[in-house]
Design a protein around this motif. Structure first.
Motif, PDB file in Angstrom:
ATOM      1  N   PHE A 254       0.838  -1.206   0.000  1.00 12.86           N
ATOM      2  CA  PHE A 254       0.000   0.000   0.000  1.00 12.86           C
ATOM      3  C   PHE A 254       0.870   1.252   0.000  1.00 12.86           C
ATOM      4  CE2 PHE A 254      -2.552  -3.210   2.293  1.00 12.86           C
ATOM      5  CZ  PHE A 254      -3.646  -3.260   1.429  1.00 12.86           C
ATOM      6  N   VAL A 256       0.437   5.057   1.347  1.00 14.48           N
ATOM      7  CA  VAL A 256      -0.490   5.671   2.302  1.00 14.48           C
ATOM      8  C   VAL A 256      -0.140   7.121   2.569  1.00 14.48           C
ATOM      9  CG1 VAL A 256      -1.256   5.575   4.713  1.00 14.48           C
ATOM     10  CG2 VAL A 256      -1.103   3.511   3.376  1.00 14.48           C
ATOM     11  N   LYS A 267      -4.703   9.167  -6.107  1.00 15.70           N
ATOM     12  CA  LYS A 267      -5.708   8.198  -6.571  1.00 15.70           C
ATOM     13  C   LYS A 267      -6.338   8.606  -7.898  1.00 15.70           C
ATOM     14  CE  LYS A 267      -7.546   6.381  -2.171  1.00 15.70           C
ATOM     15  NZ  LYS A 267      -8.716   6.370  -1.293  1.00 15.70           N
ATOM     16  N   ARG A 292      -4.001   4.502  -0.316  1.00 13.85           N
ATOM     17  CA  ARG A 292      -5.039   4.545   0.721  1.00 13.85           C
ATOM     18  C   ARG A 292      -4.837   5.785   1.594  1.00 13.85           C
ATOM     19  NH1 ARG A 292      -5.923   0.797  -2.013  1.00 13.85           N
ATOM     20  NH2 ARG A 292      -6.471  -1.350  -1.509  1.00 13.85           N
ATOM     21  N   GLU A 296      -8.388   4.764   5.991  1.00 13.90           N
ATOM     22  CA  GLU A 296      -8.812   3.642   5.141  1.00 13.90           C
ATOM     23  C   GLU A 296      -7.877   2.447   5.361  1.00 13.90           C
ATOM     24  OE1 GLU A 296      -8.326   4.882   1.104  1.00 13.90           O
ATOM     25  OE2 GLU A 296      -9.818   3.472   0.333  1.00 13.90           O
ATOM     26  N   LEU A 297      -6.570   2.730   5.428  1.00 22.18           N
ATOM     27  CA  LEU A 297      -5.602   1.653   5.643  1.00 22.18           C
ATOM     28  C   LEU A 297      -5.824   1.015   7.007  1.00 22.18           C
ATOM     29  CD1 LEU A 297      -2.678   0.398   4.671  1.00 22.18           C
ATOM     30  CD2 LEU A 297      -1.902   1.727   6.622  1.00 22.18           C
ATOM     31  N   ASN A 300      -9.805  -0.446   7.213  1.00 25.58           N
ATOM     32  CA  ASN A 300     -10.255  -1.453   6.227  1.00 25.58           C
ATOM     33  C   ASN A 300      -9.215  -2.514   5.902  1.00 25.58           C
ATOM     34  OD1 ASN A 300     -12.522   0.093   6.130  1.00 25.58           O
ATOM     35  ND2 ASN A 300     -12.115   0.984   4.125  1.00 25.58           N
ATOM     36  N   GLU A 301      -7.934  -2.158   5.980  1.00 26.03           N
ATOM     37  CA  GLU A 301      -6.908  -3.110   5.544  1.00 26.03           C
ATOM     38  C   GLU A 301      -6.200  -3.778   6.717  1.00 26.03           C
ATOM     39  OE1 GLU A 301      -6.874  -3.755   2.484  1.00 26.03           O
ATOM     40  OE2 GLU A 301      -7.711  -1.966   1.518  1.00 26.03           O
ATOM     41  N   GLN A 329     -13.121  10.980  -2.146  1.00 18.23           N
ATOM     42  CA  GLN A 329     -12.710   9.579  -1.950  1.00 18.23           C
ATOM     43  C   GLN A 329     -13.800   8.735  -1.309  1.00 18.23           C
ATOM     44  OE1 GLN A 329      -8.563   8.980  -0.519  1.00 18.23           O
ATOM     45  NE2 GLN A 329      -8.353  11.196  -0.546  1.00 18.23           N
TER      46      GLN A 329
END
Ligand code: SF4
Ligand code: SF4
Length: 421
Positions: A254, A256, A267, A292, A296-297, A300-301, A329
């Motif tokens: 990722f 970030v 993005k 990300r 979000e990282l 969600n990740e 976003q």
């Protein structure tokens, strides 16, 4: 990236219904048709049809848009107003050139990290000549009008050492061994690098606490969003190319960032800027797919779960949605989820949290008075929430919120979400 002449069909999609007026921050303040999205689209259509030229009035209405995107989100016909406004700025800049002060900054400084670092080292030493301390360690107040800054504004002091030059950051330039876990490449952006390195170091800490391996590739450039907002597409494109080369070369799961604007830039803008070369666009899309926002990282990740310290004092915190995070976003829940994990944080929503803060589109230097009138509405909403802290996820919004709250006498601290974890 499409030119204005290629957007005629997009402009024709506008049926002049006026739905966009109710969400436009500049229309809310000025109340005239030409300060709304519908008015601006009509002016641009007239310009394209030869009815008006590049007049002062035309340029004023173009430059007074914050590019916040609220009109695009609320348009029932799906008109890409932001693409139209950005293309109109590009057209004007190509015909008139970039204003001198902005051109010096974009072309010679932000485009080249090395020169900027050198320039800022000098500026850090000289900033006392131009700025004085505001009370309570809030930041610096400009002593007189400066290019792109103006007089009497509250600005953050320049970092004594830019984030990318911090020893602990240099130590993790990307030379770490791959241990099999999630590898995260951190993109700082100019706000974190030059003004708020502490947001960068808190971000690195949070990523490590979430169990990932983080490194900070050197050679990263400005995301290009400020140059894009000025219509200087050539400079924005060269920055996109530089970042593409840096980030496609790293071995990361990722990429970030803790800056909403930079996230939107990496993005969406990078591939759009390079769209004239299909192979570059495809490469930029691969980088974009890995990018990300920090919230979000973590949510969600990495399934981040911060443990609050037992006995942490409760504090009421409200959240400002940066336009480039919420609208651009689609990230509204993730930053709030992260925020609720903050030490003692009790989240209390303000009225209209996604109302633009007034910074975007270069409005704070195109028309500072209007930018502050928009900030006044934001400051009122923050005050009425009863919060003692307003959190957000964009260094640019933080600068604007601090200036606006200070100007309107609202005693609320501004913080990035990662600073509250
Ligand atoms: S931009 Fe959309 S919402 Fe605004 S007037 Fe045109 S069609 Fe209506
Ligand atoms: S982008 Fe924002 S400021 Fe510009 S016209 Fe649309 S709603 Fe208004």
């Amino acid at each position: 990236m499409k030119k204005l002449s290629e957007l005629r069909s997009e402009i024709d999609k506008c049926v002049r219904c006026g739905t966009c007026r109710s969400s436009c921050p500049t229309f809310k303040v000025i109340g005239r048709e030409t300060s709304s999205a519908r008015g601006r689209v009509t002016l641009i259509a007239d310009y394209l049809n030869g009815g008006i030229g590049l007049s002062e009035t035309y340029l004023k209405h173009l430059k007074e848009c914050t590019l916040c995107g609220a009109c695009r989100t609320n348009c029932p016909n799906g008109v890409d107003t932001v693409a139209i406004f950005a293309a109109a700025r590009r057209d004007a800049t190509e015909k008139q050139g970039v204003p001198f002060a902005a051109s010096v900054i974009f072309k010679n400084l932000l485009a080249s990290g090395g020169i900027l670092s050198l320039g800022l080292k000098l500026a850090t030493r000289l900033q006392g000549l131009f700025f004085k301390d505001a009370s309570a360690g809030l930041g610096l107040l400009s002593r007189f009008s400066l290019p792109l800054v103006g007089a009497g504004r509250l600005v953050p002091p320049l970092a004594s050492t830019p984030f990318l030059d911090l020893p602990e950051v240099k130590a993790i330039e990307g030379k770490t061994d791959k241990k099999g876990g999630t590898r995260v490449a951190f993109y700082a952006g100019c706000g974190i690098n030059y003004l708020m390195p502490e947001v960068g170091t808190k971000s690195l800490e949070a990523i490590k606490r979430a169990g990932a391996e983080v490194f900070v590739p050197q050679g990263q450039a400005c995301c290009g969003m400020p140059a894009y907002a000025m219509g200087d597409i050539a400079t924005a494109r060269s920055m996109a190319l530089k970042n593409l080369e840096v980030f496609e070369a790293v071995d990361a799961d990722f990429i970030v960032t803790s800056c909403a604007t930079c996230g939107h830039g990496l993005k969406h803008l990078m591939s759009d800027l390079l769209a004239d070369r299909p192979e570059l666009k495809a490469r930029a899309e691969k980088v974009a797919a890995k990018t990300r926002d920090i919230s979000e990282l973590l949510i969600n990740e990495l399934g981040f779960k911060a443990k609050g310290k037992a006995g942490s004092e409760k504090r009421i915190v409200t959240y400002h949605d940066p336009c480039h995070l919420g609208r651009a976003q689609g990230l509204r829940e993730e930053p709030r989820e992260l925020l609720k994990m903050g030490q003692g944080v009790v989240l209390k929503e303000m009225k209209n949290p996604c109302l633009c803060c007034g910074l975007g589109g270069g409005l704070m230097y195109n028309n500072y008075k209007l930018s502050m009138e928009i900030a006044r509405k934001k400051a009122e909403n923050i005050k009425n929430s009863g919060a003692e802290v307003v959190a957000t996820a964009c260094p640019g919004c933080m600068v604007q919120l601090r200036d606006g709250l200070h100007r309107f006498g609202v005693d609320v601290r501004v913080a990035h979400i990662v600073e509250l974890l």
